[in-house]
Design a protein around this motif. Structure first.
Motif, PDB file in Angstrom:
ATOM      1  N   ILE A 214     -15.053 -86.688 -27.427  1.00 55.93           N
ATOM      2  CA  ILE A 214     -15.689 -87.267 -28.250  1.00 55.93           C
ATOM      3  C   ILE A 214     -16.356 -87.060 -27.164  1.00 55.93           C
ATOM      4  O   ILE A 214     -17.751 -86.378 -27.569  1.00 55.93           O
ATOM      5  CB  ILE A 214     -15.952 -88.604 -28.602  1.00 55.93           C
ATOM      6  CG1 ILE A 214     -15.003 -89.204 -30.091  1.00 55.93           C
ATOM      7  CG2 ILE A 214     -17.332 -88.644 -28.916  1.00 55.93           C
ATOM      8  CD1 ILE A 214     -15.387 -90.285 -29.845  1.00 55.93           C
ATOM      9  N   ILE A 215     -16.050 -87.117 -26.254  1.00 52.72           N
ATOM     10  CA  ILE A 215     -17.477 -86.727 -24.469  1.00 52.72           C
ATOM     11  C   ILE A 215     -17.270 -84.991 -24.550  1.00 52.72           C
ATOM     12  O   ILE A 215     -19.006 -84.361 -24.667  1.00 52.72           O
ATOM     13  CB  ILE A 215     -16.734 -87.023 -23.238  1.00 52.72           C
ATOM     14  CG1 ILE A 215     -16.759 -88.065 -23.592  1.00 52.72           C
ATOM     15  CG2 ILE A 215     -17.453 -86.066 -22.512  1.00 52.72           C
ATOM     16  CD1 ILE A 215     -16.059 -88.949 -21.913  1.00 52.72           C
ATOM     17  N   ALA A 216     -16.366 -84.024 -25.104  1.00 54.94           N
ATOM     18  CA  ALA A 216     -16.492 -82.849 -25.284  1.00 54.94           C
ATOM     19  C   ALA A 216     -17.128 -82.291 -26.636  1.00 54.94           C
ATOM     20  O   ALA A 216     -17.790 -81.169 -25.902  1.00 54.94           O
ATOM     21  CB  ALA A 216     -14.713 -82.041 -24.989  1.00 54.94           C
ATOM     22  N   ALA A 217     -16.901 -82.922 -27.539  1.00 54.09           N
ATOM     23  CA  ALA A 217     -17.515 -82.617 -28.734  1.00 54.09           C
ATOM     24  C   ALA A 217     -19.160 -82.951 -28.349  1.00 54.09           C
ATOM     25  O   ALA A 217     -20.344 -81.917 -28.584  1.00 54.09           O
ATOM     26  CB  ALA A 217     -17.303 -83.809 -30.171  1.00 54.09           C
ATOM     27  N   LEU A 218     -19.469 -84.100 -27.645  1.00 53.17           N
ATOM     28  CA  LEU A 218     -21.104 -84.384 -27.388  1.00 53.17           C
ATOM     29  C   LEU A 218     -21.828 -82.961 -26.614  1.00 53.17           C
ATOM     30  O   LEU A 218     -22.656 -82.745 -27.212  1.00 53.17           O
ATOM     31  CB  LEU A 218     -20.873 -85.887 -26.884  1.00 53.17           C
ATOM     32  CG  LEU A 218     -20.498 -86.019 -27.648  1.00 53.17           C
ATOM     33  CD1 LEU A 218     -20.635 -87.910 -26.566  1.00 53.17           C
ATOM     34  CD2 LEU A 218     -21.729 -86.323 -28.399  1.00 53.17           C
TER      35      LEU A 218
ATOM     36  N   ALA B 175     -24.121 -88.518 -36.566  1.00 56.15           N
ATOM     37  CA  ALA B 175     -25.618 -87.601 -36.870  1.00 56.15           C
ATOM     38  C   ALA B 175     -26.645 -87.703 -35.603  1.00 56.15           C
ATOM     39  O   ALA B 175     -27.464 -87.850 -35.457  1.00 56.15           O
ATOM     40  CB  ALA B 175     -26.380 -87.888 -37.729  1.00 56.15           C
ATOM     41  N   ILE B 176     -25.582 -87.698 -34.229  1.00 56.36           N
ATOM     42  CA  ILE B 176     -26.669 -88.133 -32.805  1.00 56.36           C
ATOM     43  C   ILE B 176     -27.326 -86.350 -33.008  1.00 56.36           C
ATOM     44  O   ILE B 176     -27.067 -85.919 -33.157  1.00 56.36           O
ATOM     45  CB  ILE B 176     -26.229 -88.340 -31.926  1.00 56.36           C
ATOM     46  CG1 ILE B 176     -26.435 -88.374 -30.174  1.00 56.36           C
ATOM     47  CG2 ILE B 176     -24.602 -86.852 -31.660  1.00 56.36           C
ATOM     48  CD1 ILE B 176     -25.616 -89.198 -29.564  1.00 56.36           C
ATOM     49  N   SER B 177     -29.037 -87.312 -32.385  1.00 53.84           N
ATOM     50  CA  SER B 177     -30.053 -85.475 -31.868  1.00 53.84           C
ATOM     51  C   SER B 177     -29.216 -85.299 -30.111  1.00 53.84           C
ATOM     52  O   SER B 177     -28.817 -85.827 -30.039  1.00 53.84           O
ATOM     53  CB  SER B 177     -31.333 -85.670 -31.977  1.00 53.84           C
ATOM     54  OG  SER B 177     -31.001 -87.071 -31.922  1.00 53.84           O
ATOM     55  N   ARG B 178     -29.986 -84.302 -30.254  1.00 54.31           N
ATOM     56  CA  ARG B 178     -29.962 -83.915 -28.460  1.00 54.31           C
ATOM     57  C   ARG B 178     -30.478 -84.475 -27.545  1.00 54.31           C
ATOM     58  O   ARG B 178     -29.763 -84.988 -26.461  1.00 54.31           O
ATOM     59  CB  ARG B 178     -29.909 -82.339 -28.360  1.00 54.31           C
ATOM     60  CG  ARG B 178     -29.031 -81.903 -29.692  1.00 54.31           C
ATOM     61  CD  ARG B 178     -29.792 -79.788 -29.072  1.00 54.31           C
ATOM     62  NE  ARG B 178     -30.157 -79.354 -27.554  1.00 54.31           N
ATOM     63  CZ  ARG B 178     -30.069 -78.429 -27.471  1.00 54.31           C
ATOM     64  NH1 ARG B 178     -28.927 -77.327 -28.618  1.00 54.31           N
ATOM     65  NH2 ARG B 178     -30.204 -78.123 -26.279  1.00 54.31           N
TER      66      ARG B 178
END
Ligand code: ZN
Length: 340
Positions: free
Chosen positions: A185-189, A166-169
């Protein structure tokens, strides 16, 4: 037909695998590409432990977690695949022959759901042909290269970990470990628009790849703790080795959320007080849901996530065994694709 199978801890090429025959609801497909996953390597080495641990586990939605597997028999592997539709089973509606598809790695049978991950009976993606389930097929759009479509599964793992966080920008993400899981994960972030992504790995090659895939900053843990440089709101643990989780709890800032995406199968000790004193949340994550799988395919096909830099090798079925040996030095590789 030909398939690479696991026999006594080694991948061997067979040319006498019986041709799979699609039943009702099933589709015979020709494999176009299948990624070699770290979990395949782990299973080849530690299959016994994995079968034993899964038998101890209760509480999974589908009943117990036991893998019904006989390691003295050949095991089919390969769960990161794309394929071409060849022939539908009786009374089965399926995309036209020639259509390029992918699917979550599961086969619906008259007796239940068979995971296409490790199996004595259900053929996986390290084969010329395999069976899939018509209702689970996703057509690969936009003329996307089938080799890139094979990344739908591993990239969905990254999307899922990021969704769970649930990270926000505006929050800082720290990704520990830039193997295939950390990279996903990096690509998705980056795809989510997270504005500060810090990635840590001992390998220069992996740090470079993490930058290509969207990390804003990279760190070599040999040069000092990543926590001295970044104050992350969310820490993604993508190493999966004993000791990492406790180190994260010890160093992470108060209130941090820790997402455990690395898969550690050994007992590991943590000092709960580190987490208590700083009210750290720990979330373990695994796999993805259907929506995330579809979103992963869409993002790759639309060019929002470019997976081309992740392909560091390509082998045919005869080369699978050597590729497994090669991947023991993971520095040199991100993803090796098997193209039968
Ligand atoms: Zn995988």
């Amino acid at each position: 037909m030909r398939a690479a199978v696991l026999r006594n801890g080694r991948m061997v090429l067979r040319d006498d695998v019986p041709e799979p025959v699609p039943g009702p609801g099933q589709v015979l497909v020709g494999v176009k590409a299948c990624g070699i996953c770290g979990s395949d390597l782990h299973f080849a080495k530690h299959g016994n432990d994995m079968v034993k641990l899964s038998a101890e586990m209760t509480g999974l939605p589908g009943g117990d977690g036991a893998m019904r597997l006989d390691l003295s028999r050949d095991v089919y592997l390969g769960h990161e695949f794309s394929a071409e539709v060849l022939e539908a089973g009786p009374d089965t509606e399926a995309p036209a022959p020639g259509t390029i598809i992918t699917s979550v790695p599961a086969l619906l049978t008259s007796t239940g759901v068979e995971p296409i991950v490790y199996s004595n009976t259900t053929i996986g993606g390290y084969a010329e042909r395999m069976l899939l389930s018509a209702p689970l097929l996703l057509t690969v759009p936009n003329g996307l290269d089938p080799r890139h479509a094979a990344f739908t599964e591993p990239m969905a793992v990254g999307l899922h970990a990021v969704n769970k966080s649930a990270i926000s920008r505006g929050e800082t993400a720290l990704v520990l470990g830039c193997g295939p899981v950390g990279i996903a994960i990096i690509a998705a972030l980056r795809h989510r628009g997270v504005e500060h992504i810090v990635a840590a790995d001992f390998s220069l090659k992996r740090r470079e790849l993490s930058q290509t895939m969207g990390a804003h900053e990279t760190l070599d843990p040999a040069q000092g703790s990543p926590f001295e440089v970044a104050t992350p709101a969310v820490v993604f643990e993508a190493v999966g080795m004993p000791g990492i989780l406790n180190d994260v709890l010890r160093r992470a800032p108060a209130g941090a959320r820790v997402v455990v995406a690395g898969v550690c199968m050994e007992p590991d000790t943590v000092v709960p007080f580190f987490g208590t004193a700083k009210e750290i949340s720990v979330q373990f994550v695994f796999a993805y849901d259907f929506d995330e799988f579809g979103e992963s395919l869409r993002a790759i096909a639309e060019g929002e996530i470019d997976v081309a830099p992740l392909i560091t090798g390509e082998v045919d079925l005869a080369g699978v065994s050597a590729a497994f040996d090669d991947l023991a030095h993971p520095d040199q590789h991100c993803k090796v694709l098997v193209t039968p």
